[in-house]
Design an enzyme around this catalytic site. Structure first.
Site, PDB file in Angstrom:
ATOM      1  N   GLU A   1       0.836  -1.201   0.000  1.00 31.66           N
ATOM      2  CA  GLU A   1       0.000   0.000   0.000  1.00 31.66           C
ATOM      3  C   GLU A   1       0.873   1.254   0.000  1.00 31.66           C
ATOM      4  O   GLU A   1       1.779   1.381   0.812  1.00 31.66           O
ATOM      5  CB  GLU A   1      -0.929   0.007   1.215  1.00 31.66           C
ATOM      6  CG  GLU A   1      -1.865  -1.199   1.305  1.00 31.66           C
ATOM      7  CD  GLU A   1      -2.934  -1.211   0.225  1.00 31.66           C
ATOM      8  OE1 GLU A   1      -3.069  -0.192  -0.493  1.00 31.66           O
ATOM      9  OE2 GLU A   1      -3.628  -2.226   0.090  1.00 31.66           O
TER      10      GLU A   1
ATOM     11  N   CYS B   1      -6.990  -1.274   8.675  1.00 29.05           N
ATOM     12  CA  CYS B   1      -5.698  -1.304   7.974  1.00 29.05           C
ATOM     13  C   CYS B   1      -5.299   0.099   7.533  1.00 29.05           C
ATOM     14  O   CYS B   1      -4.189   0.571   7.809  1.00 29.05           O
ATOM     15  CB  CYS B   1      -5.784  -2.229   6.759  1.00 29.05           C
ATOM     16  SG  CYS B   1      -6.014  -3.974   7.179  1.00 29.05           S
TER      17      CYS B   1
ATOM     18  N   HIS C   1      -0.665  -5.753   2.732  1.00 29.53           N
ATOM     19  CA  HIS C   1      -1.776  -6.700   2.834  1.00 29.53           C
ATOM     20  C   HIS C   1      -1.264  -8.075   2.405  1.00 29.53           C
ATOM     21  O   HIS C   1      -0.749  -8.229   1.284  1.00 29.53           O
ATOM     22  CB  HIS C   1      -2.933  -6.275   1.924  1.00 29.53           C
ATOM     23  CG  HIS C   1      -3.920  -5.376   2.603  1.00 29.53           C
ATOM     24  ND1 HIS C   1      -4.163  -4.077   2.206  1.00 29.53           N
ATOM     25  CD2 HIS C   1      -4.736  -5.606   3.668  1.00 29.53           C
ATOM     26  CE1 HIS C   1      -5.085  -3.549   2.979  1.00 29.53           C
ATOM     27  NE2 HIS C   1      -5.446  -4.450   3.881  1.00 29.53           N
TER      28      HIS C   1
END
Length: 237
Positions: free
Chosen positions: A84, A146, A165
């Site tokens: 991410e 998250c 992730h």
């Protein structure tokens, strides 16, 4: 890196069908595997709670002052490792395990709308893709715990953080394959961090030298003008 430095790795606690969250067991696996002689890996389990996660992450940065933080979360139904790039500040309307949402549905009231990691996730994912690995990058961490944890860490750590992730299915979901892959990924992130620091120091040094040269030149010019002025004053008319 001449001295031992701390890298924080977090995973989440129980959530829905995951009574033992794979992100936490993966963090434990990374602690056991280590990151080499110069890195101390500090692991912490984050409850699936906005308030607790916000408090814990702020404390980790304030007390440990780590070099970098890596946060792990499970990507349900995915067989990919997802790096991410961005954490979002607002839009947190899904309730946590305590049936709560954050104040004003934000991570940090008054904070920027989004923050990007100092690490170039696209470049790292490209490296693994070329090696045939199922690693991709993303700019949407989901606007739940998250994303929330990621933004808080980017905010408190001056963007020296990453969120990964991890897959819930497929070959990379096994610890035997996932932990070594994450080790390599984090080492690459740390290398990027060192390169960014080197370039920043080089630029700062160049600017400092340029400033010094300009100031020196200005002083010399000023002294020369004063000398010429005094010389004219002493010349007979």
């Amino acid at each position: 890196m001449s001295e031992r430095e701390i890298v924080v790795v977090t995973g989440f606690g129980p959530f829905r069908q995951f009574l033992v969250n794979p992100s936490w067991t993966t963090a434990q696996g990374l602690k056991l595997a280590g990151m080499g002689q110069r890195i101390d890996v500090y692991i912490k389990e984050l409850p699936v709670s906005y308030s607790s996660t916000q408090r814990i992450i702020a404390e980790l940065w304030q007390t440990l002052k780590p070099k970098f933080a890596v946060h792990l979360g499970i990507a349900r139904g995915s067989s990919l490792v997802i790096l991410e790039q961005t954490g979002k500040n607002s839009g947190y309307s899904t309730r946590d395990v305590c049936n709560c949402c954050p104040t004003d549905h934000r991570c940090i009231v008054g904070g920027p709308e989004k923050l990007d990691s100092v690490v170039n996730m696209r470049a790292i994912s490209k490296h693994f893709k070329q090696a045939g690995m199922d690693v991709v990058h993303s700019r949407d961490a989901g606007r739940y715990l998250c994303d929330f944890a990621y933004y808080c860490s980017l905010y408190h750590g001056e963007r020296r953080a990453a969120f990964i992730h991890i897959p819930s299915s497929g070959s990379l979901s096994s610890a035997e394959r996932l932990v070594p892959l994450l080790q390599e990924t984090i080492v690459m992130m740390l290398d990027q961090l060192e390169e960014a620091k080197y370039h920043s120091e080089t630029i700062a040094g160049s600017i400092s030298k340029l400033t010094y040269d300009v100031q020196t030149h200005a002083e010399e010019s000023s002294n020369e003008k004063k000398s010429n002025t005094f010389g004219c004053a002493d010349t007979p008319q």
